[in-house]
Motif scaffolding. Sequence first.
Motif, mmCIF file in Angstrom:
data_model
loop_
_atom_site.group_PDB
_atom_site.id
_atom_site.type_symbol
_atom_site.label_atom_id
_atom_site.label_comp_id
_atom_site.label_asym_id
_atom_site.label_seq_id
_atom_site.Cartn_x
_atom_site.Cartn_y
_atom_site.Cartn_z
ATOM 1 N N SER A 16 63.579 55.646 27.301
ATOM 2 C CA SER A 16 63.127 56.933 27.859
ATOM 3 C C SER A 16 63.359 58.103 26.906
ATOM 4 C CB SER A 16 63.811 57.193 29.203
ATOM 5 O OG SER A 16 65.201 57.290 28.996
ATOM 6 N N VAL A 17 64.313 57.984 25.995
ATOM 7 C CA VAL A 17 64.508 59.057 25.008
ATOM 8 C C VAL A 17 63.682 58.699 23.774
ATOM 9 C CG1 VAL A 17 66.189 60.295 23.584
ATOM 10 C CG2 VAL A 17 66.857 59.463 25.843
ATOM 11 N N GLY A 18 62.759 59.591 23.423
ATOM 12 C CA GLY A 18 61.856 59.290 22.308
ATOM 13 C C GLY A 18 62.059 60.196 21.110
ATOM 14 N N LYS A 19 61.217 60.001 20.109
ATOM 15 C CA LYS A 19 61.336 60.768 18.862
ATOM 16 C C LYS A 19 61.294 62.280 19.130
ATOM 17 C CE LYS A 19 59.332 61.330 14.277
ATOM 18 N NZ LYS A 19 58.140 61.341 13.449
ATOM 19 N N SER A 20 60.357 62.725 19.965
ATOM 20 C CA SER A 20 60.228 64.170 20.171
ATOM 21 C C SER A 20 61.460 64.745 20.882
ATOM 22 C CB SER A 20 58.944 64.510 20.934
ATOM 23 O OG SER A 20 58.980 63.877 22.172
ATOM 24 N N ASP A 21 62.119 63.943 21.718
ATOM 25 C CA ASP A 21 63.368 64.403 22.356
ATOM 26 C C ASP A 21 64.442 64.612 21.286
ATOM 27 O OD1 ASP A 21 62.523 64.119 25.168
ATOM 28 O OD2 ASP A 21 62.402 62.008 24.645
ATOM 29 N N ARG A 22 64.533 63.658 20.385
ATOM 30 C CA ARG A 22 65.545 63.771 19.311
ATOM 31 C C ARG A 22 65.221 64.962 18.415
ATOM 32 N NH1 ARG A 22 65.025 58.085 20.046
ATOM 33 N NH2 ARG A 22 63.309 57.848 18.567
ATOM 34 N N GLU A 23 63.922 65.166 18.146
ATOM 35 C CA GLU A 23 63.516 66.286 17.279
ATOM 36 C C GLU A 23 63.891 67.625 17.921
ATOM 37 O OE1 GLU A 23 59.835 64.412 14.720
ATOM 38 O OE2 GLU A 23 59.346 65.344 16.627
ATOM 39 N N LYS A 24 63.737 67.708 19.241
ATOM 40 C CA LYS A 24 64.107 68.958 19.941
ATOM 41 C C LYS A 24 65.596 69.203 19.806
ATOM 42 C CE LYS A 24 60.396 68.991 23.240
ATOM 43 N NZ LYS A 24 60.058 67.912 24.170
ATOM 44 N N LEU A 25 66.367 68.118 19.966
ATOM 45 C CA LEU A 25 67.828 68.218 19.843
ATOM 46 C C LEU A 25 68.218 68.724 18.450
ATOM 47 C CD1 LEU A 25 70.097 67.180 21.834
ATOM 48 C CD2 LEU A 25 70.194 65.130 20.416
ATOM 49 N N LEU A 26 67.548 68.210 17.446
ATOM 50 C CA LEU A 26 67.896 68.525 16.054
ATOM 51 C C LEU A 26 67.196 69.779 15.528
ATOM 52 C CD1 LEU A 26 67.663 64.867 14.636
ATOM 53 C CD2 LEU A 26 69.753 66.208 14.885
ATOM 54 N N LYS A 27 66.215 70.275 16.297
ATOM 55 C CA LYS A 27 65.405 71.434 15.878
ATOM 56 C C LYS A 27 64.747 71.206 14.511
ATOM 57 C CE LYS A 27 68.074 74.845 18.521
ATOM 58 N NZ LYS A 27 69.130 73.996 19.067
ATOM 59 N N GLN A 28 64.137 70.067 14.360
ATOM 60 C CA GLN A 28 63.409 69.744 13.129
ATOM 61 C C GLN A 28 62.453 68.606 13.450
ATOM 62 O OE1 GLN A 28 67.050 68.572 10.937
ATOM 63 N NE2 GLN A 28 66.259 66.470 10.878
ATOM 64 N N LYS A 29 61.599 68.261 12.487
ATOM 65 C CA LYS A 29 60.693 67.115 12.709
ATOM 66 C C LYS A 29 61.013 66.001 11.726
ATOM 67 C CE LYS A 29 56.923 69.533 14.907
ATOM 68 N NZ LYS A 29 57.098 70.933 14.445
ATOM 69 N N GLY A 30 61.066 64.795 12.241
ATOM 70 C CA GLY A 30 61.369 63.638 11.398
ATOM 71 C C GLY A 30 60.248 63.374 10.410
ATOM 72 N N CYS A 31 60.620 63.080 9.183
ATOM 73 C CA CYS A 31 59.616 62.779 8.155
ATOM 74 C C CYS A 31 60.277 62.025 7.005
ATOM 75 C CB CYS A 31 58.976 64.061 7.632
ATOM 76 S SG CYS A 31 60.134 65.174 6.837
#
Length: 207
Positions: A16-31
């Motif tokens: 249920s926790v996805g990439k965009s949830d983690r990105e919000k937590l970290l305030k950045q986008k994975g790349c």
Amino acid sequence: MSSVGKSTNIFWQECSVGKSDREKLLKQKGCVVWITGLSGSGKSTLACTLGRELHNRGKLSYILDGDNLRHGLNKDLGFKAEDRAENIRRVGEVAKLFADAGLICIASLISPYRKDRDSCRALLSDKSFIEVYMNMPLDLCEARDPKGLYKLARAGKIKGFTGIDDPYEPPLNCEIEIQQQDGICPSPCVMAGQVVNYLEEKGFLHA
Ligand SMILES: Nc1ncnc2c1ncn2[C@@H]1O[C@H](COP(=O)(O)OS(=O)(=O)O)[C@@H](OP(=O)(O)O)[C@H]1O
Ligand SMILES: Nc1ncnc2c1ncn2[C@@H]1O[C@H](COP(=O)(O)OP(=O)(O)O)[C@@H](O)[C@H]1O
């Protein structure tokens, strides 16, 4: 149920926790920032300087350095073409996982073959694979020779050394090219700044 490579009867597990949830937590986008170039071209220097700069800005990154990974994950691989291809394939898969975790993954490997780099690019969603080409002349890399490997290669004591008797295929469409200006290599901070500006412009430094 699906079949992938040698595995059969396998299932993709969704959480249920996805990439965009983690990105919000970290305030950045994975790349993935994939740095390619000859030995001695400055890949590790750029990777470390960029990692420090991102850290100073409160952004989470992680470096996958070819030399370092060959001490562990890839210690069973040498430098013949199949081994280099497998090296890049594994690092591409690991980089994809780091990007999915929401991190800015900095991969720095010679990655001399275009096909192998393009396969890594194909693992990532559009635009989140940022290829950085260290376009430094062989003369400069050879003059630097911090590990003495070019000297050994020229003396025939290392066979299949990239740029000497093994090919390096430059990118055709990289996102960023680092090169000398009027015969002078930009400083590590300037090189890192070029990548940070790109990440900023493309929105990777914000959720
Ligand atoms: N034959 C040969 N060719 C090129 N490089 C060699 C070779 N043998 C050892 N080394 C050392 O290994 C480092 C490169 O590892 P990589 O994993 O980045 O190489 S590759 O992407 O699989 O081609 C490379 O590190 P860098 O100098 O940091 O690039 C060298 O220190
Ligand atoms: N921008 C730069 N300006 C001056 N020297 C550099 C620069 N980038 C790297 N170097 C030097 O060149 C050598 C090779 O750099 P390194 O980052 O180890 O290359 P690579 O990881 O591609 O083998 C090192 O001695 C490093 O200090």
